[in-house]
Design an enzyme around this catalytic site. Structure first.
Site, PDB file in Angstrom:
ATOM      1  N   CYS A  50       0.822  -1.211   0.000  1.00 34.79           N
ATOM      2  CA  CYS A  50       0.000   0.000   0.000  1.00 34.79           C
ATOM      3  C   CYS A  50       0.855   1.259   0.000  1.00 34.79           C
ATOM      4  O   CYS A  50       0.396   2.328  -0.405  1.00 34.79           O
ATOM      5  CB  CYS A  50      -0.933   0.000   1.206  1.00 34.79           C
ATOM      6  SG  CYS A  50      -0.087  -0.103   2.794  1.00 34.79           S
ATOM      7  N   ASN A  51       2.106   1.157   0.434  1.00 31.31           N
ATOM      8  CA  ASN A  51       2.964   2.335   0.531  1.00 31.31           C
ATOM      9  C   ASN A  51       4.053   2.399  -0.535  1.00 31.31           C
ATOM     10  O   ASN A  51       4.797   3.378  -0.592  1.00 31.31           O
ATOM     11  CB  ASN A  51       3.618   2.410   1.917  1.00 31.31           C
ATOM     12  CG  ASN A  51       2.679   2.978   2.951  1.00 31.31           C
ATOM     13  OD1 ASN A  51       1.845   3.823   2.647  1.00 31.31           O
ATOM     14  ND2 ASN A  51       2.793   2.506   4.176  1.00 31.31           N
ATOM     15  N   ARG A  52       4.190   1.365  -1.356  1.00 28.00           N
ATOM     16  CA  ARG A  52       5.249   1.376  -2.374  1.00 28.00           C
ATOM     17  C   ARG A  52       4.931   0.404  -3.500  1.00 28.00           C
ATOM     18  O   ARG A  52       4.266  -0.616  -3.299  1.00 28.00           O
ATOM     19  CB  ARG A  52       6.603   1.039  -1.746  1.00 28.00           C
ATOM     20  CG  ARG A  52       6.775  -0.400  -1.294  1.00 28.00           C
ATOM     21  CD  ARG A  52       8.152  -0.661  -0.710  1.00 28.00           C
ATOM     22  NE  ARG A  52       8.328   0.044   0.539  1.00 28.00           N
ATOM     23  CZ  ARG A  52       9.232   1.003   0.723  1.00 28.00           C
ATOM     24  NH1 ARG A  52      10.042   1.350  -0.259  1.00 28.00           N
ATOM     25  NH2 ARG A  52       9.345   1.594   1.897  1.00 28.00           N
ATOM     26  N   MET A 193      -8.514   7.337  15.432  1.00 29.05           N
ATOM     27  CA  MET A 193      -7.495   7.147  16.446  1.00 29.05           C
ATOM     28  C   MET A 193      -8.042   6.378  17.641  1.00 29.05           C
ATOM     29  O   MET A 193      -7.386   5.482  18.180  1.00 29.05           O
ATOM     30  CB  MET A 193      -6.932   8.494  16.901  1.00 29.05           C
ATOM     31  CG  MET A 193      -5.714   8.370  17.801  1.00 29.05           C
ATOM     32  SD  MET A 193      -4.280   7.669  16.933  1.00 29.05           S
ATOM     33  CE  MET A 193      -3.840   9.071  15.901  1.00 29.05           C
TER      34      MET A 193
END
Length: 462
Positions: A50-52, A193
């Protein structure tokens, strides 16, 4: 041979760009196969999270490889390269190898030291291997990167300190309760959160979850995730004594819980400890609550202070892992240098075998009366002599291949044993085998996807 890494990640591209360059689990095997067939790509692995999204390649033409990799992305995703080129980074050789080690060890992650990426890189490599997209170099490099990452997490404490607000809240709670087994958590407000913190507390043994929200449907939705109970704020004020942990994160401009309410409920709790976390800005919980005996109140600044302290601890541990990675890269280099000696050794062995066969043929012509047993004994003894004569030179050239002046040593080895012609014969033989394998693979393909074609290349050893 060159190793190239091209990609985009959370640092170089916003989520609206990254989400356009994702591979579905179903399409990834085909993507790997097409990637391997891209021009100049000898080996390939796709790491997609999801991040790369990163493409790792072994190539014989590094000056054109970047162009071919971008072309693959352009064709696969159906996007013009000018829409994503500015978000790409590209590393070559040593920097590409170092980048892979850092990614796998969690040093390049959004949360430094996280371990999820280790499994994702391992799975990416295993998929590429299953698709026959890896060869000599990546089979060694990716296994070494995964093994190093495992050792890094086992031998350092990089993953032990909490580096998110939600994890920090859990860590604080453990200081008070030790464990959360049997505890009741009350969530005031149903924000992300609060949900994350409740999730971590629940995973650490919290038994009951009470969800408080102005919108009852939202409270009910979140409560269902934890088999919990939804309630209104007024009801929560009357049932506060049931909670051991309170997490508050609303958009209220005023305090949702004041000192009087908490003091009254603490009487009903018979002064059993109450752990309260105020994540809201402006604050939800009256700061005077902290003065009530056995009430432990923390706000967002307290938690972020813990997070920053733990991040600093992780950075110190990361320095130890950087040293491990440097040693592993040097070890990979030493192994890589020995690859160049393999054709030399094979050529020497082939030449020695040819000389041995010629000698045996000559012997049989000169001594035609030798029986089968005698010939077998002579063949075995003469073969042993040849092998013993080659043993030390082969051992020495392997050792010298790992040294800095390896090229000079290998050139001298070729000249000393007159291996120029045997080497050429070996290269011609390997080329024919590679071309045959390429033709066989191409004939076996049922079809080629539009816009996703490429010439397959067999692995050529360095």
């Amino acid at each position: 041979m060159h190793i190239i890494a091209v990609g985009l990640n959370y640092r170089t591209a916003p989520v609206e760009v990254r989400e356009r360059f994702t591979f579905t689990e179903r399409d990834l095997p085909e993507a790997v196969r097409q990637f391997k067939q891209t021009k100049s790509i000898l080996e390939g692995v796709i790491v997609a999270t999801c991040n790369r999204t990163e493409l790792y390649a072994v190539t014989d033409r590094h000056h054109l490889c970047g162009h071919h990799l971008r072309s693959f992305m352009e064709q696969w995703f159906g996007l013009p390269r000018n829409s994503f080129t500015n978000h790409l980074y590209m590393y070559e050789d040593d920097r590409a190898i170092e980048h892979l080690f850092r990614v796998t060890s969690g040093l390049d992650s959004m949360v430094i030291g996280e371990t999820q990426i280790l499994g994702q890189v391992r799975d990416a490599f295993l998929l590429a291997q299953a698709q026959k997209a890896t060869g000599t170099l990546f089979n060694m490099l990716f296994k070494q990167a995964v093994t190093t990452a495992k050792r890094a997490h086992a031998e350092t404490s990089i993953g032990e300190a909490a580096v998110s607000v939600s994890y920090a809240a859990v860590e604080l709670g453990k200081r008070i309760f030790g464990q959360f087994n049997g505890k009741t958590v009350m969530i005031v407000g149903a924000g992300k959160m609060s949900e994350l913190t409740a999730k971590h507390l629940y995973a650490n043994g919290a038994e009951r979850v009470l969800v408080v929200n102005r919108t009852y449907d939202r409270a009910l939705e979140l409560a269902d995730k934890f088999n919990g109970v939804a309630m209104s704020l007024d009801e929560a004020r009357e049932r506060l004594h049931e909670a051991d942990v309170v997490i508050s994160s609303t958009g209220s401009p005023e305090y949702v819980l004041n000192r009087d309410v908490v003091e009254r409920e603490m009487t009903r709790r018979k002064s059993r400890p109450l752990f309260m976390i105020d994540i809201a800005v402006p604050r939800d919980l009256d700061p005077d609550i902290a003065s009530i005996p056995n009430v432990f109140l923390y706000d967002i600044d307290d938690l972020e202070g813990i997070v920053e302290s733990n991040l600093e601890q992780r950075r110190k541990e990361a320095a130890k892992i950087e040293a491990m990675i440097a040693a592993e890269i040097e070890q990979f280099h030493s192994w890589y240098r020995t690859l160049g000696v393999v054709p030399l050794i094979r050529s020497l062995q082939t030449k020695a075998e040819a000389i041995h066969e010629e000698t045996m043929d000559s012997l049989m012509n000169k001594l035609p009366n030798l029986d089968e047993h005698e010939l077998k004994v002579i063949r075995k003894l003469t073969k042993s002599i040849v092998n013993q004569m080659m043993h030390d030179p082969i051992l020495r050239i392997k050792e010298m291949a790992g040294e800095k002046r390896a090229d000079e040593a290998m050139d001298m080895f070729v000249k000393l044993f007159a291996l120029e012609e045997p080497l050429k014969d070996l290269q011609r033989s390997e080329k024919r085998a590679a071309e045959a394998a390429q033709a066989e693979a191409k004939a076996a393909e049922p079809f080629a996807l539009p816009g996703r074609t490429g010439a397959g290349l067999a692995l050529v050893k360095p």
